[in-house]
Every structure is written in C-alpha cells, then in structure tokens.
Design a protein around this motif. Sequence first.
Motif, short mmCIF file in Angstrom:
data_model
loop_
_atom_site.label_atom_id
_atom_site.label_comp_id
_atom_site.label_asym_id
_atom_site.label_seq_id
_atom_site.Cartn_x
_atom_site.Cartn_y
_atom_site.Cartn_z
N THR A 1 47.45 47.73 48.12
CA THR A 1 46.37 46.75 48.17
C THR A 1 46.30 45.96 46.87
O THR A 1 46.98 46.29 45.87
CB THR A 1 45.01 47.43 48.40
N ILE A 2 45.45 44.96 46.86
CA ILE A 2 45.25 44.16 45.65
C ILE A 2 44.69 45.01 44.51
O ILE A 2 44.97 44.77 43.34
CB ILE A 2 44.33 42.96 45.96
N ILE A 3 43.94 46.06 44.88
CA ILE A 3 43.41 46.97 43.85
C ILE A 3 44.53 47.78 43.21
O ILE A 3 44.55 48.00 42.00
CB ILE A 3 42.35 47.91 44.47
N ASP A 4 45.51 48.21 44.03
CA ASP A 4 46.67 48.93 43.49
C ASP A 4 47.45 48.05 42.52
O ASP A 4 47.88 48.51 41.45
CB ASP A 4 47.58 49.39 44.63
N VAL A 5 47.64 46.79 42.89
CA VAL A 5 48.35 45.86 42.01
C VAL A 5 47.58 45.67 40.70
O VAL A 5 48.16 45.68 39.61
CB VAL A 5 48.56 44.50 42.72
N ALA A 6 46.27 45.51 40.81
CA ALA A 6 45.44 45.31 39.61
C ALA A 6 45.53 46.51 38.68
O ALA A 6 45.65 46.37 37.46
CB ALA A 6 43.99 45.04 40.02
N ALA A 7 45.45 47.73 39.27
CA ALA A 7 45.53 48.95 38.46
C ALA A 7 46.90 49.07 37.79
O ALA A 7 47.01 49.46 36.62
CB ALA A 7 45.26 50.16 39.34
N GLN A 8 47.97 48.72 38.53
CA GLN A 8 49.33 48.81 37.99
C GLN A 8 49.52 47.84 36.84
O GLN A 8 50.15 48.16 35.83
CB GLN A 8 50.33 48.49 39.10
N ALA A 9 48.93 46.65 36.96
CA ALA A 9 49.11 45.62 35.93
C ALA A 9 48.07 45.71 34.81
O ALA A 9 48.21 45.04 33.78
CB ALA A 9 49.06 44.23 36.57
N PRO B 1 41.15 42.65 39.99
CA PRO B 1 41.62 42.08 41.26
C PRO B 1 41.52 40.56 41.32
O PRO B 1 42.36 39.91 41.96
CB PRO B 1 40.69 42.75 42.29
N MET B 2 40.52 39.97 40.67
CA MET B 2 40.39 38.52 40.66
C MET B 2 41.56 37.86 39.93
O MET B 2 42.04 36.79 40.32
CB MET B 2 39.07 38.10 40.02
N THR B 3 42.07 38.52 38.86
CA THR B 3 43.23 37.99 38.16
C THR B 3 44.45 38.03 39.07
O THR B 3 45.25 37.08 39.10
CB THR B 3 43.49 38.79 36.87
N VAL B 4 44.59 39.12 39.81
CA VAL B 4 45.70 39.22 40.76
C VAL B 4 45.61 38.09 41.79
O VAL B 4 46.61 37.45 42.12
CB VAL B 4 45.70 40.59 41.48
N SER B 5 44.40 37.83 42.29
CA SER B 5 44.24 36.77 43.29
C SER B 5 44.59 35.41 42.71
O SER B 5 45.15 34.56 43.39
CB SER B 5 42.81 36.77 43.83
N ARG C 1 50.46 36.89 33.87
CA ARG C 1 51.05 36.50 35.16
C ARG C 1 52.33 37.30 35.42
O ARG C 1 52.57 37.79 36.52
CB ARG C 1 51.35 35.00 35.16
N ALA C 2 53.15 37.45 34.37
CA ALA C 2 54.39 38.20 34.52
C ALA C 2 54.11 39.67 34.83
O ALA C 2 54.80 40.29 35.66
CB ALA C 2 55.23 38.08 33.24
N SER C 3 53.08 40.25 34.19
CA SER C 3 52.73 41.65 34.44
C SER C 3 52.28 41.85 35.88
O SER C 3 52.65 42.83 36.53
CB SER C 3 51.63 42.10 33.48
N VAL C 4 51.49 40.90 36.38
CA VAL C 4 51.02 41.00 37.76
C VAL C 4 52.19 40.87 38.73
O VAL C 4 52.29 41.62 39.71
CB VAL C 4 49.96 39.92 38.04
N GLN C 5 53.09 39.93 38.46
CA GLN C 5 54.23 39.75 39.36
C GLN C 5 55.14 40.98 39.36
O GLN C 5 55.66 41.39 40.41
CB GLN C 5 55.04 38.52 38.93
N ASP C 6 55.31 41.60 38.18
CA ASP C 6 56.09 42.84 38.10
C ASP C 6 55.46 43.93 38.95
O ASP C 6 56.16 44.70 39.64
CB ASP C 6 56.20 43.31 36.65
N ALA C 7 54.10 44.03 38.90
CA ALA C 7 53.40 45.04 39.69
C ALA C 7 53.55 44.77 41.18
O ALA C 7 53.72 45.69 41.98
CB ALA C 7 51.92 45.08 39.29
N ILE C 8 53.46 43.50 41.56
CA ILE C 8 53.62 43.12 42.97
C ILE C 8 55.01 43.52 43.46
O ILE C 8 55.16 44.11 44.54
CB ILE C 8 53.40 41.60 43.14
N ASP C 9 56.03 43.25 42.64
CA ASP C 9 57.40 43.58 43.02
C ASP C 9 57.61 45.08 43.09
O ASP C 9 58.26 45.59 44.02
CB ASP C 9 58.39 42.95 42.02
N ALA C 10 57.05 45.81 42.11
CA ALA C 10 57.25 47.25 42.06
C ALA C 10 56.59 47.96 43.24
O ALA C 10 57.13 48.93 43.78
CB ALA C 10 56.70 47.81 40.74
#
Length: 348
Positions: free
Chosen positions: A12-20, A24-28, A42-51
């Motif tokens: 979920t978006i919460i998992d991505v936020a925690a990973q990065a 969650p608003m930053t992820v959005s 932005r790069a950290s969030v994208q890395d979390a999305i990919d991982a």
Amino acid sequence: MKERARRSRSPTIIDVAAQAGVSPMTVSRVINGRASVDPTTRASVQDAIDALGYTPNLAARSLVTSTELKIGVIYANPSAAFMSDFLTGVFEEASIRGARLILLKGEDGRPPSPAALENLVASGISGMICAPPLSESAAVLDVLRKARVPVAAVGAHDVDNVICVRIDDRLAAYEMTRELIAMGHHRLGFVVGNPDQVASLKRLDGFYAAVREHPGVRATIAQGDFSFASGLAAGDQLLQADPPPTAIFASNDDMAAAVVSVAHRRQLDVPRELTVVGFDDTTAAVMLWPPLTTVHQPVRRLAAEALGLLVAEIATPPRTPAKRADRVLDHEIVKRQSTSPPQDDATP
C-alpha cells in the motif's frame, strides 16, 4: 511459506511511505508528478515503489490528488454528551478553515482496526485529530506515526510527537475537592474514570492531594470508566459504605448523573442528604434534577484549538512529523444546585 505470505497482501501507499521514510502525502505527490518534492526524496520514494512492487490504485489515486484539506477524526468515547461538544467544536472550526472532515468511529469503545486506520490514511488525509480515549491509544498512534501523519490529541498528556490540547486535570480536581471540604464534608467518595486515560489518574491525584491536606477527611474510591453504567455501579458501591460519604465527586458528568440516579433510588435527597459533583460541564450536567455543580472543561474550545494547531502544523513546510506541542486551556468550577453542607459535621 514466506513467499506466500508476502504475496497474500499487495503493498500500500503506507508501506511505500514507511520504506522511504516519508509521509503518504509525499508518496502521492511523487506518484502524481508534483514538482514540490525534493529530488532526493523523489528518488527515495521511487526506489521504495520499485522494491515493493507497488502499483497505484486508480480509485485511491483520484482521492489523494485532491488539493483540499482533509482531516480524519477518530473517536470511541462512551459519553454522548462529551462527543456532542467535541464534534461541534471540530465541525465549527473546520467550517471556518474550509477543511473536510472524515469520521472514523471505534466500535464499543475500542480503537478502529489497523486496516481501517490505514485505509483512512491512504485516502489522502492531511492530518488526524483524536478524541479521548483514543488520543492516548498506542494502537492508534503507532499506525499514525508509522504513516507520518500529523496528529492532534484532545485531552492527552505528554504524548511524543503529538499536539496535545487539554486542561490541567489535576488542578481542577484538587480545586473541586477543596470546595467540598470547605463546605464541611469530611466523608468523601470519588468515582475514578477510565484507568487507561492519564486524565483519570491526574484527577484522582488532584482529589487525593486535597484530601491529604486535611487529616480528618475520609476518602472512599470506586472505579468507573466514564460511562453512565459504570457510574451506577460505583454509586451503589460508595453508598453501601458504613458510614456512607456525604459528598461524591465523579470524574465526569455522566457518572455523576448516574450517582444522582442511585441516590434517588435509595430515596436520598440530593443535595440535602448527599452532595454530588461532576466534571466536564456537558449537557448531562443540566438535564437532570438537581443540575450538577461541575468542573467546566471547555470541550468545544479544546476541539477547535486542536484542529487549528493541526492545520497550522500541516501548513508549515517542510512536512515533518507533528512537533511536540502542549496547549493547556483554563477550567472553572460551575456551581449549581447539587451541593450543600452536610446535615451534621460529618466528622469520622
């Protein structure tokens, strides 16, 4: 087995936020290509999305792209009178500030499930306001801290990374108890509130502080949980004492009203034969006879102040977890017809 467990639930978006390590608003904002995000973030969030293999849900995405201020309101308070004042304060302040409120209620006084909280966060809320007792609930606050959602808590004491708005519960209870003793009461009963709330312990501490100043005063304690039903049980327990108290101080108006009901059932005249006082000064204090002397806690103002501080926190760049803030509002003792001196000197 581990691989199957991982696949049983989509990230979920919460998992991505925690990973990065972001909100969650930053992820959005990253997902939607907003230019306001720092390139490193932005790069950290994208890395979390990919991982994690996260794929944005189109329905959820349409919610989080909104620019409106959305505030989650979480509550599970057993006192209808308290919640009426609390929600009125929140709604009035939200109307002034143009904020949209999304309510989430815990059932039977319990916190909402973690899944319900995560869904609320993922809907794109800007911040969360919590009513007691959830304002100090570890189950609620842990989820919100993980999601990096700014939080304002009404009635909470000393909660890390949370905006706390309250009164001085200990001082208020101390002053009310002093009033009863000055009136001539030496046998006092006290109904304690929810043991999981710091405010309950502060009020009990204030009661005992006043009692300790007068060695001739006898104190009897009964446990409640802020509900009317618990006040009935506590009132029965206190009035079965031999000798019974001449004055009973309940930690909220609902329990005080219940004590008055027990007294009437026992054919005791309030206040001639039993003084009863409460705490909060909700509508419950004036909807029975006699109307209650009580501590006025400005619940509407507390709720409005909490929302105002939360909005200010959200508007302060950069977006970080809510800074620790405490706001203590004034209380007062409101005297009505439920108190009088004891019939005798009430000396033990």
